[in-house]
Design a protein around this motif. Structure first.
Motif, PDB file in Angstrom:
ATOM      1  N   GLN A   1      87.983  50.204 -52.065  1.00  0.00           N
ATOM      2  CA  GLN A   1      88.115  49.461 -53.338  1.00  0.00           C
ATOM      3  C   GLN A   1      89.162  50.112 -54.236  1.00  0.00           C
ATOM      4  O   GLN A   1      89.948  49.424 -54.887  1.00  0.00           O
ATOM      5  CB  GLN A   1      86.794  49.498 -54.113  1.00  0.00           C
ATOM      6  CG  GLN A   1      85.799  48.411 -53.748  1.00  0.00           C
ATOM      7  CD  GLN A   1      84.462  48.668 -54.467  1.00  0.00           C
ATOM      8  OE1 GLN A   1      84.405  49.299 -55.519  1.00  0.00           O
ATOM      9  NE2 GLN A   1      83.389  48.186 -53.885  1.00  0.00           N
TER      10      GLN A   1
ATOM     11  N   GLU B   1      92.548  49.155 -53.215  1.00  0.00           N
ATOM     12  CA  GLU B   1      92.879  47.793 -53.645  1.00  0.00           C
ATOM     13  C   GLU B   1      93.226  47.768 -55.129  1.00  0.00           C
ATOM     14  O   GLU B   1      94.266  47.274 -55.536  1.00  0.00           O
ATOM     15  CB  GLU B   1      91.703  46.845 -53.368  1.00  0.00           C
ATOM     16  CG  GLU B   1      91.599  46.443 -51.922  1.00  0.00           C
ATOM     17  CD  GLU B   1      92.955  46.089 -51.308  1.00  0.00           C
ATOM     18  OE1 GLU B   1      93.621  45.169 -51.824  1.00  0.00           O
ATOM     19  OE2 GLU B   1      93.350  46.749 -50.326  1.00  0.00           O
TER      20      GLU B   1
ATOM     21  N   SER C   1      96.553  49.358 -55.856  1.00  0.00           N
ATOM     22  CA  SER C   1      97.590  49.117 -54.847  1.00  0.00           C
ATOM     23  C   SER C   1      98.993  49.130 -55.460  1.00  0.00           C
ATOM     24  O   SER C   1      99.922  49.653 -54.848  1.00  0.00           O
ATOM     25  CB  SER C   1      97.316  47.833 -54.073  1.00  0.00           C
ATOM     26  OG  SER C   1      97.465  46.735 -54.924  1.00  0.00           O
TER      27      SER C   1
END
Ligand code: 5GP
Ligand code: MN
Length: 343
Positions: A332, A335, A338
Motif C-alpha cells: 500500500q 502505491e 508511487s
C-alpha cells in the motif's frame, strides 16, 4: 571553532538546574542503539565526575557490540528490574531525556516519568519533540544526540572535562548514527568534533572494529540467507523489502543486535531509494525499520502506516499481526507514494 548552535538560554538553564540537583537520571529510547547508549554514558561520566549521583535507565537490553562502553555495566534495564528502576526514577531530582522526542519511546518508564513533576531536559535530534520537556535542546540538523552532548559540554566551557572514556562514547554514537560517516554527516562541525575526540586519545579504528567487526557467525549466515532468499526488489518503485519471521530468526540463532544494519543494505542496489525491514520480534509483533535517501520521507510513512516515527531518512514503527499483513501494508505504501518513488 565550533559554531554555538545550542541556545545560550538553554545552556544557562541546564547550568542552573545542575546546581540545584544531586540525583540525575539519564533516560534513553527503547531498543537503545549506539547513539542512545553513547550519548547517555558520555553525559553520565561527565555528571559523575562533577560529583552527581547519576543513573542511566534504559527500557530494554542494549546490543552486545556496545558492551565495552565505559559505564555500561551500571546501566539499569527497566524491563529486567522494573521495581528498582521505578525507585530510581522516583528518587531523581533531574531527568535528562536523550535521543528520543516522546515519552512513549521509553515504554513503561514513560508512564512513571509522566506522573512525576521532576524537571526534564531533552537533548535530541529527532523531528518534532513533544512539549513535555522543561528544557528542549532539540536539533534535527545534528547527526546524532552524541554530537549534541559534546556541543553541550563545549558550550558550557567544559570540553576540558571530557575524558578519553567519554570521548569514546561520543565517537561511538556519532559513528553509528551516521553509518560510519555515510549519511547525515556532511556538516564540517562533525569533523571538528571528531578531531577534538581524537585529541582526547580515542582510537577511532579500534572503535570501528569493536562495533562493526563484533558480530556472530550466525549473523553472517543470516545476511546470506536474507539477501538470497528474502530480499524483494521493486525496481519500478526503486524500493526493496526484507522480512524475517520469528521462526527464521530462531533458526539462525540470532543474537540481539544481529539484524542491525540489514535494512540499509538494499540501498546499495543502483536506483533504490527506499527500503523496509520487517522483523518479527515475538510471534505477531513485527518491528518495522525504514530507510531512504534524498527527500523520501520515511518518518511520514512510519507515522501514517506503522504507528511510529523517526527521521526523514531513518524511521521505525511496528505492525501487530502476521507477516502477510505487514507485507500488504508495505505494498500500500508503494502505491500511495508511487509518484515520489518513481520520479
Ligand atoms: P531503527 O530502524 O534503527 O529501529 O530506527 C530508526 C530510527 O527511527 C531511529 O532514529 C529511531 O529513534 C526511530 N524509531 C524507531 N522506532 C520508532 C517508533 O516506534 N516511533 C518513533 N517515533 N520513532 C522510532
Ligand atoms: Mn540518534
Amino acid at each position: 571553532m565550533l559554531e554555538k548552535i545550542i541556545d545560550e538560554k538553554n545552556i544557562e538553564a541546564v547550568r542552573t538546574l545542575l546546581e540545584k540537583s544531586e540525583k540525575c537520571v539519564i533516560l534513553t529510547h527503547s531498543r537503545p542503539d549506539g547513539d542512545a547508549m553513547g550519548s547517555s554514558l558520555a553525559l553520565a561520566g561527565f555528571l559523575k565526575a562533577r560529583g552527581k549521583d547519576v543513573s542511566v535507565v534504559v527500557p530494554n537490553e542494549f546490543p552486545p557490540f556496545l558492551a565495552w562502553l565505559s559505564g555500561i555495566d551500571n546501566v539499569t534495564i527497566y524491563e529486567k528490574t522494573p521495581a528498582s528502576a521505578d525507585e530510581i526514577l522516583k528518587a531523581a531530582d533531574l531527568f535528562f531525556c536523550l535521543d528520543f522526542n516522546a515519552l512513549s519511546r521509553i515504554d513503561a518508564a514513560g508512564n512513571v516519568v509522566a506522573e512525576l513533576s521532576t524537571k526534564r531536559v531533552l537533548i535530541d535530534h529527532h523531528l518534532a519533540p513533544e512539549p513535555t520537556f522543561d528544557i528542549s535542546i532539540s536539533h534535527p540538523e545534528a547527526c546524532s544526540t552524541s554530537e549534541l552532548v559534546f556541543r553541550l559540554f563545549w558550550q558550557m566551557g567544559a570540553a576540558d572535562e571530557v575524558t578519553k572514556e567519554m570521548a569514546e562514547c561520543i565517537y561511538a554514537g556519532i559513528m553509528t548514527d551516521t553509518g560510519n560517516f555515510a549519511y547525515a554527516s556532511g556538516r564540517k562541525d562533525i569533523y571538528f568534533i571528531v578531531a577534538e575526540l581524537i585529541s582526547k586519545g580515542i582510537d577511532k579504528d579500534l572503535i570501528y572494529r569493536r562495533v562493526f567487526y563484533n558480530y556472530s557467525f550466525g549473523r553472517m549466515r543470516l545476511i546470506g540467507y536474507m539477501m538470497y532468499k528474502k530480499l524483494q526488489y521493486f525496481p519500478k518503485r526503486n524500493a526493496a523489502l526484507l522480512t524475517l519471521t520469528y521462526e527464521e530468526a530462531q533458526n539462525f540463532n540470532c543474537n540481539k543486535g544481529d539484524t542491525e544494519g540489514l535494512v540499509n543494505m538494499p540501498l546499495q542496489i543502483k536506483g533504490v531509494r527506499f527500503t523496509c525491514f520487517f522483523r518479527e520480534e515475538t510471534p505477531g509483533k513485527i518491528n518495522v525499520s525504514l530507510r531512504s535517501v534524498d527527500d523520501f520521507p520515511c518518518n511520514k510513512v512510519a507515522e501514517m502506516f506503522f504507528n511510529g516515527g523517526g527521521h526523514k531518512n531513518a524511521s521505525g514503527g511496528e505492525v501487530r499481526g502476521p507477516m502477510g499483513k505487514a507485507v500488504k501494508i508495505f505494498k500500500q505504501v508503494l502505491e500511495e507514494y508511487s509518484d515520489e518513488l518513481t520520479k
